[in-house]
Every structure is written in structure tokens, then in C-alpha cells.
Design an enzyme around this catalytic site. Structure first.
Site, PDB file in Angstrom:
ATOM      1  N   GLU A 209     -69.763  69.220-143.493  1.00 41.35           N
ATOM      2  CA  GLU A 209     -70.924  68.241-143.141  1.00 41.35           C
ATOM      3  C   GLU A 209     -70.233  66.775-143.440  1.00 41.35           C
ATOM      4  O   GLU A 209     -71.140  65.892-143.992  1.00 41.35           O
ATOM      5  CB  GLU A 209     -72.331  67.703-144.497  1.00 41.35           C
ATOM      6  CG  GLU A 209     -73.482  69.289-143.022  1.00 41.35           C
ATOM      7  CD  GLU A 209     -75.063  69.544-143.917  1.00 41.35           C
ATOM      8  OE1 GLU A 209     -75.127  68.786-145.481  1.00 41.35           O
ATOM      9  OE2 GLU A 209     -75.202  70.342-143.527  1.00 41.35           O
ATOM     10  N   LYS A 342     -86.865  69.700-140.329  1.00 38.28           N
ATOM     11  CA  LYS A 342     -85.248  69.750-139.135  1.00 38.28           C
ATOM     12  C   LYS A 342     -85.921  70.024-138.108  1.00 38.28           C
ATOM     13  O   LYS A 342     -86.514  71.536-138.216  1.00 38.28           O
ATOM     14  CB  LYS A 342     -84.833  70.997-139.412  1.00 38.28           C
ATOM     15  CG  LYS A 342     -83.709  70.587-140.661  1.00 38.28           C
ATOM     16  CD  LYS A 342     -83.432  71.396-141.471  1.00 38.28           C
ATOM     17  CE  LYS A 342     -82.023  71.022-142.590  1.00 38.28           C
ATOM     18  NZ  LYS A 342     -81.325  72.527-142.889  1.00 38.28           N
TER      19      LYS A 342
END
Length: 432
Positions: A209, A342
Site C-alpha cells: 500500500e 470495501k
């Protein structure tokens, strides 16, 4: 002008070099929407199913040709001729046709890619930016806000090959007047953190990330080096910048105990680990903790919420998996006070909007999130603004798959101006 005339699915590559599904939805009048499904590394057991081929001779078994075939075959046939503006109707057709609880027939990756591509095509046909169309779908037209970013600047756990147990150590530039300034503050701290790590002889390679992934002496040391970087950047920790963590505790939950390699393989009970986290919140201005216990440890979560829930934001990710049935149960039992959103955990835009609404109606916050496997698709930026969610998690200040979302937020803020305020600390549960 919003009738669907063509649907295309294809296999593309995500930020980890794995295949994922991209879909295009074409409408009368030449309007086109295109979207790609993201993919997680630390996944909740109750997430909608990401369909992979399992053919070891191709992409090590991670191909998505079956999901793509579902897009090009039964999904396309079912939605051709339908009105793309009816997002709930399009999503329902796909979900009903799949016929399973967890979308395992076509794959949530297939259904989501089409769902998002459809929303983009519909927005184009209405002459609206995606965030404005999402606000209309959400029943909140014209109500926007810019989200406070949670920037994952030290990666551990499943997102990095290091000895740090806690998966994400994040900064939140709550003292910024605008999103653009929040991004600048985050960038400056990120670069100062590299200097701090180098000065200690530590690695500055980045994880999935975009955050650094050094080997550290303990989990607390990650907070210490971030605190040093914040100070070096000229900001005040706790005022300008607050801290957040994603424990992803399911990843180190073994035989009913939380076993932390970074703490000398010490095993904690739910209560002990809650107090371990509580001690960290006393040492550092940590205002948000995600998945502070295993997804199945609901008794532990009830205790953790009792101990920490009135002081800080407790976010359920693997715990709730963007699923309204599970979230409803959590709300009734007083578990956590925030949900991570999500959309590939549930597999459609309509169901994602329902989860955000349920959370907000119950006084929970909703944090819009990327996955560790991402693409250049920046839909979550529009989702965060269009639902006025208030917070977004989209990685660090490196890797184009992360930065694409920040850049889209900067563009949206420029377009909306005062229509989309940046509310800073007030957006975080327990910090208003």
C-alpha cells in the site's frame, strides 16, 4: 439514452501483478463506463467470493477468465437493453442471476466491475461527475464532504515482508483546512519518515500500500518513528496529525490467543490485547483502531468496545465485511462504532450504499477503503465524496495505484469548492 447496448469484460493486471476483472458498460448515445475490481490480502472469511480460475499453469492459479466469461456471457445477456440509471435494478438482476449468498457463481469481482462500470456510464449519460451521480443514488443529492485520509505510512502484517504484527500504522492530517493541504501534510511526513528510518539504518522499501516496511524492535517502535517524522515535518502530533492503526488481528489469532511476533511471541487474551492497545492510546494520540480483535471474537469485541468505544473510533473490517446483515447484528450488540467500507467485500454498489446508510443511521462512522491489490481505478474517491462518508483509507504517498485516489480527490475538491467542506477531526468517531 441510458439503455445498455454492450457489456465487455476483460482480464487486466492489478498492483500486485495479479489478474483482476475490468468491465465496460456501453450505452445508447455513445456513453461508456469502465471499472476494475480490487483484491484483498487479509480477507474476512465472510466476504463475497472473489472468483479465481485455480489453473496453476496460468498466473499461478489466480487467473480470472471464469469471472470474465460471466461478464461477457450471462451478465451481459441479462442486462442488455436495461436502463443503466436504475442501479439498484441492474445490481439486483446480477445478484439474482448469480443465485448464491456470496456471489460464488459469477464472482463478486465480476459483478462489482459491472456494477461500478454501469454507475460510471449512467453518470456520463446524465452529464454528471460520478460523485454527483452517487449522491443521487444515495438519496443525498448535492450533499458532499471531503474525506479525512488515513495514510498508511508503515506497513506490516500481510501487507509487508517484515516482523511487524500490526498491519497498518496510519496518519490522519486532521488539522488541515482542505483535502489538498491534508495530502501535502501527509506527503511531507512520509518523506521525513524516510529520513528518520535511513538515519537509523532501516529499510525504506515500500509494502503493497505504498508505506515503508522496515523491521522494527516492536509494534510501539512504529509509532515512535512516525512521531519523530511528524515532529521533523514541523507538525504537532495530536493537534495537526492524529494516528490510526489497523491491527488485522485475525492474522495473528492462534488457538484463542493473540500471538505477537514483534513482542517476543507473547500470547494475549482478548482482554489483555485490548489493554495492550489501550496502553498504546495513552502513549500516542491514536484515535482509530481497526479490527482490534479476531473477526469471530464477538465477546472480546464487546469488551473492547466497553473499554475503548467512548474514547476512540473502533472500525470493523473483517468483523463486518461491508455486509448489512452482519453490521445489523453488530449494532444490536454494541460491537465497535464504525465500519470499513470495501465494495468488493459485498460485490455491488447498491449493497455498498446500503451498508453506509445503515452505519450512519445507527451513529456509526463509515470509512471508505481501498484493498491491498488495487488498480488505477479511483471510484472510491467519488464514493467517499458522494456519500459524504467523511473518511478514506487509500494507502500511502507512493505507488500510482494509491496516489490515483488522492489525485481524484484533489480534482473533486477543486470542482466543488465550498460545497464539499473538509471537516477534519469532527469526522472521526469520538473526536468531535
Amino acid at each position: 439514452m441510458s439503455k445498455i447496448v454492450k457489456v465487455i469484460g476483460r482480464e487486466i493486471i492489478d498492483s500486485r501483478g495479479n489478474p483482476t476483472v475490468e468491465a465496460e458498460v456501453h450505452l445508447e448515445g455513445g456513453f461508456v463506463g469502465m471499472a476494475a475490481a480490487p483484491s484483498g490480502a487479509s480477507t474476512g472469511s465472510r466476504e463475497a467470493l472473489e472468483l479465481r480460475d485455480g489453473d496453476k499453469s496460468r498466473f499461478l492459479g489466480k487467473g480470472v477468465t471464469k469471472a470474465v466469461a460471466a461478464v461477457n456471457g450471462p451478465i451481459a445477456q441479462a442486462i442488455l437493453g436495461k436502463d443503466a440509471k436504475d442501479q439498484a435494478g441492474i445490481d439486483k438482476i446480477m445478484i439474482d442471476l448469480d443465485g448464491t449468498e456470496n456471489k460464488s457463481n459469477f464472482g463478486a469481482n465480476a459483478i462489482l466491475a459491472v456494477s461500478l462500470a454501469n454507475a460510471k456510464a449512467a453518470a456520463a449519460s446524465k452529464g454528471l461527475p460520478l460523485y454527483a451521480h452517487i449522491a443521487e443514488l444515495n438519496g443525498t443529492p448535492g450533499k458532499y464532504s471531503m474525506p479525512v485520509p488515513m495514510m498508511n505510512i508503515i506497513n506490516g502484517g500481510e501487507h509487508a515482508d517484515n516482523n511487524v504484527d500490526i498491519q497498518e500504522f496510519m496518519i490522519q492530517p486532521v488539522g488541515a483546512p482542505t483535502l489538498k493541504e491534508a495530502v501535502r501534510m501527509g506527503s511531507e511526513v512520509f518523506h521525513h519518515l524516510a529520513k528518520v528510518l535511513k538515519s537509523k539504518g532501516m529499510n525504506t522499501a515500500v509494502g503493497d500500500e505504498g508505506g515503508y516496511a522496515p523491521n522494527l524492535g516492536s509494534n510501539a517502535e512504529a509509532l515512535a518513528v512516525i512521531a519523530e517524522a511528524v515532529k521533523a515535518a514541523g507538525y504537532e502530533l495530536g493537534k495537526d496529525i492524529t494516528l490510526a492503526m489497523d491491527c488485522a488481528a485475525s492474522e495473528f489469532y492462534k488457538d484463542g490467543k493473540y500471538v505477537l511476533a514483534g513482542e517476543g511471541n507473547k500470547a494475549f487474551t482478548s482482554e489483555e490485547f485490548t489493554h495492550f492497545l489501550e496502553d498504546l492510546t495513552k502513549q500516542y494520540p491514536i484515535v482509530s483502531i481497526e479490527d482490534g480483535l479476531d473477526e469471530s471474537d464477538w465477546d472480546g469485541f464487546a469488551y473492547q468496545t466497553k473499554v475503548l468505544g467512548d474514547k476512540i473510533q473502533l472500525v470493523g473490517d473483517d468483523l463486518f465485511v461491508t455486509n448489512t446483515k452482519i453490521l445489523k447484528e453488530g449494532i444490536e450488540k454494541g460491537i465497535a462504532n464504525s465500519i470499513l467500507i470495501k465494495f468488493n467485500q459485498i460485490g455491488s454498489l447498491t449493497e455498498t450504499l446500503a451498508a453506509i446508510k445503515m452505519a450512519k443511521d445507527a451513529g456509526y462512522t463509515a470509512v471508505i477503503s481501498h484493498r491491498s491489490g488495487e488498480t488505477e481505478d479511483a471510484t472510491i474517491a467519488d464514493l467517499a465524496v458522494g456519500t459524504a462518508a467523511g473518511q478514506i483509507k487509500t494507502g500511502s504517498m507512493s505507488r500510482s495505484d494509491r496516489v490515483a485516489k488522492y489525485n481524484q480527490l484533489i480534482r473533486i475538491e477543486e470542482a466543488l469548492g465550498e460545497q464539499a467542506p473538509f471537516n477534519g477531526r469532527k469526522e472521526i468517531k469520538g473526536q468531535a
